[in-house]
Design a protein around this motif. Structure first.
Motif, PDB file in Angstrom:
ATOM      1  N   ASP A 166       2.299   1.694  -3.474  1.00 44.26           N
ATOM      2  CA  ASP A 166       1.286   2.201  -4.395  1.00 44.26           C
ATOM      3  C   ASP A 166       1.185   3.720  -4.328  1.00 44.26           C
ATOM      4  OD1 ASP A 166       0.666  -0.384  -5.150  1.00 44.26           O
ATOM      5  OD2 ASP A 166      -1.157  -0.515  -3.940  1.00 44.26           O
ATOM      6  N   CYS A 167       1.155   4.245  -3.116  1.00 44.19           N
ATOM      7  CA  CYS A 167       0.967   5.687  -2.947  1.00 44.19           C
ATOM      8  C   CYS A 167       2.221   6.474  -3.313  1.00 44.19           C
ATOM      9  CB  CYS A 167       0.539   5.992  -1.516  1.00 44.19           C
ATOM     10  SG  CYS A 167      -1.093   5.305  -1.144  1.00 44.19           S
ATOM     11  N   ARG A 217      -5.774   2.393   0.114  1.00 41.92           N
ATOM     12  CA  ARG A 217      -5.108   1.239  -0.500  1.00 41.92           C
ATOM     13  C   ARG A 217      -4.981   0.079   0.479  1.00 41.92           C
ATOM     14  NH1 ARG A 217      -5.673  -0.348  -4.581  1.00 41.92           N
ATOM     15  NH2 ARG A 217      -3.691  -1.362  -4.752  1.00 41.92           N
ATOM     16  N   ALA A 260       0.836  -1.201   0.000  1.00 41.29           N
ATOM     17  CA  ALA A 260       0.000   0.000   0.000  1.00 41.29           C
ATOM     18  C   ALA A 260       0.871   1.251   0.000  1.00 41.29           C
ATOM     19  CB  ALA A 260      -0.928  -0.008   1.219  1.00 41.29           C
ATOM     20  N   CYS A 286      -4.451   8.248   0.777  1.00 36.12           N
ATOM     21  CA  CYS A 286      -4.164   7.213  -0.212  1.00 36.12           C
ATOM     22  C   CYS A 286      -3.788   5.904   0.480  1.00 36.12           C
ATOM     23  CB  CYS A 286      -3.038   7.673  -1.136  1.00 36.12           C
ATOM     24  SG  CYS A 286      -2.465   6.413  -2.298  1.00 36.12           S
TER      25      CYS A 286
END
Length: 74
Positions: free
Chosen positions: A33-34, A53, A30, A49
């Motif tokens: 991803d951000c 996520r 996660a 975010c």
């Protein structure tokens, strides 16, 4: 220690390490991803975010509603 006990202990240790390694993978994924889309760690947008996520990834890896977990062989 005899070899059977040592073997069982080694397998148990390996499974424990793998299990603990897996716990951090959802959080780190996660975070990746951000940060990969440009959010800076610590900013308000990053926190939003990350929470979104993390929630999505936990849903992806959770059991479907009504599903019963299978018994463990450990």
């Amino acid at each position: 220690m005899n070899s059977t006990k040592m073997r069982i202990f080694s397998i148990f240790t390996l499974l424990t390490v793998l299990g603990l390694t897996g716990c951090g993978s959802i959080e780190s994924a996660a975070q990746d991803d951000c940060t990969s889309i440009g959010w800076q760690i610590g900013s308000k947008g990053y926190q939003d975010c990350y929470k979104a996520r993390l929630y999505e990834r936990k849903l992806d890896y959770s059991l479907p509603p009504g599903d019963k977990p299978s018994p463990s062989f450990i």
